[in-house]
Design an enzyme around this catalytic site. Structure first.
Site, short mmCIF file in Angstrom:
data_model
loop_
_atom_site.label_atom_id
_atom_site.label_comp_id
_atom_site.label_asym_id
_atom_site.label_seq_id
_atom_site.Cartn_x
_atom_site.Cartn_y
_atom_site.Cartn_z
N SER A 125 32.19 9.57 22.80
CA SER A 125 31.22 9.44 21.72
C SER A 125 29.85 9.85 22.24
CB SER A 125 31.16 7.99 21.23
OG SER A 125 30.05 7.79 20.36
N TYR A 139 30.43 -0.93 22.77
CA TYR A 139 31.01 0.35 22.36
C TYR A 139 30.42 1.49 23.19
CZ TYR A 139 32.26 4.38 19.52
OH TYR A 139 32.75 5.59 19.10
#
Length: 233
Positions: A125, A139
């Site tokens: 990501s 995350y």
């Protein structure tokens, strides 16, 4: 020769799009998720090993490419009580990073035993580089760990023909991104993307297919950004 591929997190979104992009007469696929019929709950420490064994059985004892896509995007506010906050971290790290690491280790050892080489494609990501919201430290950390793992594998095993790539999407129109956009004010977040829109899952899938099947060996260790120029480095 037919290429045998295991893809995790294929029930929907990016993973489902990757399965579609890889499908072809020269590819034999196994996915992890309800769509594939091989279930694996990565909160269970034994799940990655069980999935690998089941995939090997389905793919005639040979896996050539591993695509680590499974992940969760769940909020963990610092206002949670201590135990709940730590539990949220441990859940996210296990699903997003530790399970991918276990599968990558199994893949590397499989290719070493066969002397065949292979490819790992990790879906990370942009949060690995630019961070994420105050409720998503875990995350961002899990995806940063995935980048570090990818580079370590690439550097450590290139001479054995074992290649590793990472892809860093920005917002992609999956269920996770839709929920996040809605909660954070979609128009404001879209204003941060010069392209003017979030990515489509098929755009990530095309990139994953390239890494899995076509990218030249000298690209090993590369991290490919697919984020509409919302983060450039």
């Amino acid at each position: 020769m037919t290429t045998h591929i295991l893809v995790t997190g294929t029930s929907r979104g990016i993973g489902a799009a990757i399965l579609d992009a890889l499908a072809g007469s020269d590819v034999k696929l196994v996915g992890q998720g309800t769509r594939s019929g091989i279930a694996a709950d990565f909160t269970d420490p034994g799940a990655p090993r069980n999935l690998w064994a089941a995939a090997l059985d389905a793919l005639d004892g040979r896996i050539d490419v591993l695509v680590n896509n499974a992940g969760v995007f769940e909020a963990a506010s610092i206002d949670l009580d201590d135990d709940a906050w730590v539990a949220a971290w441990e859940r996210t790290m296990r699903i997003n990073l530790t399970a991918s690491a276990e599968l990558s280790r199994l893949a590397v050892r499989h290719w070493q035993a066969r002397g065949s080489g292979g490819r790992i494609v990790n879906i990370a990501s942009r949060a690995a580089y630019r961070g994420d919201s105050p409720a998503h430290w875990h995350y961002a950390a899990s995806k940063a760990g995935m980048i570090g793992m990818t580079k370590s594998i690439a550097r450590g095993y290139a001479k054995e023909g074992i290649l590793a790539f990472a892809i860093c999407p920005g917002f992609t129109m999956t269920g996770m991104a839709e929920d996040y956009l809605a909660s954070r004010g979609g128009d404001r977040l879209l204003a941060d993307i010069p392209l003017g829109r979030v990515a489509d899952p098929q755009e990530i899938a095309v990139t994953a297919r390239f890494c899995a099947l076509e990218a030249p060996a000298s690209m090993t260790g590369a991290v490919l950004d697919v984020n509409g120029a919302s983060y450039v480095r």
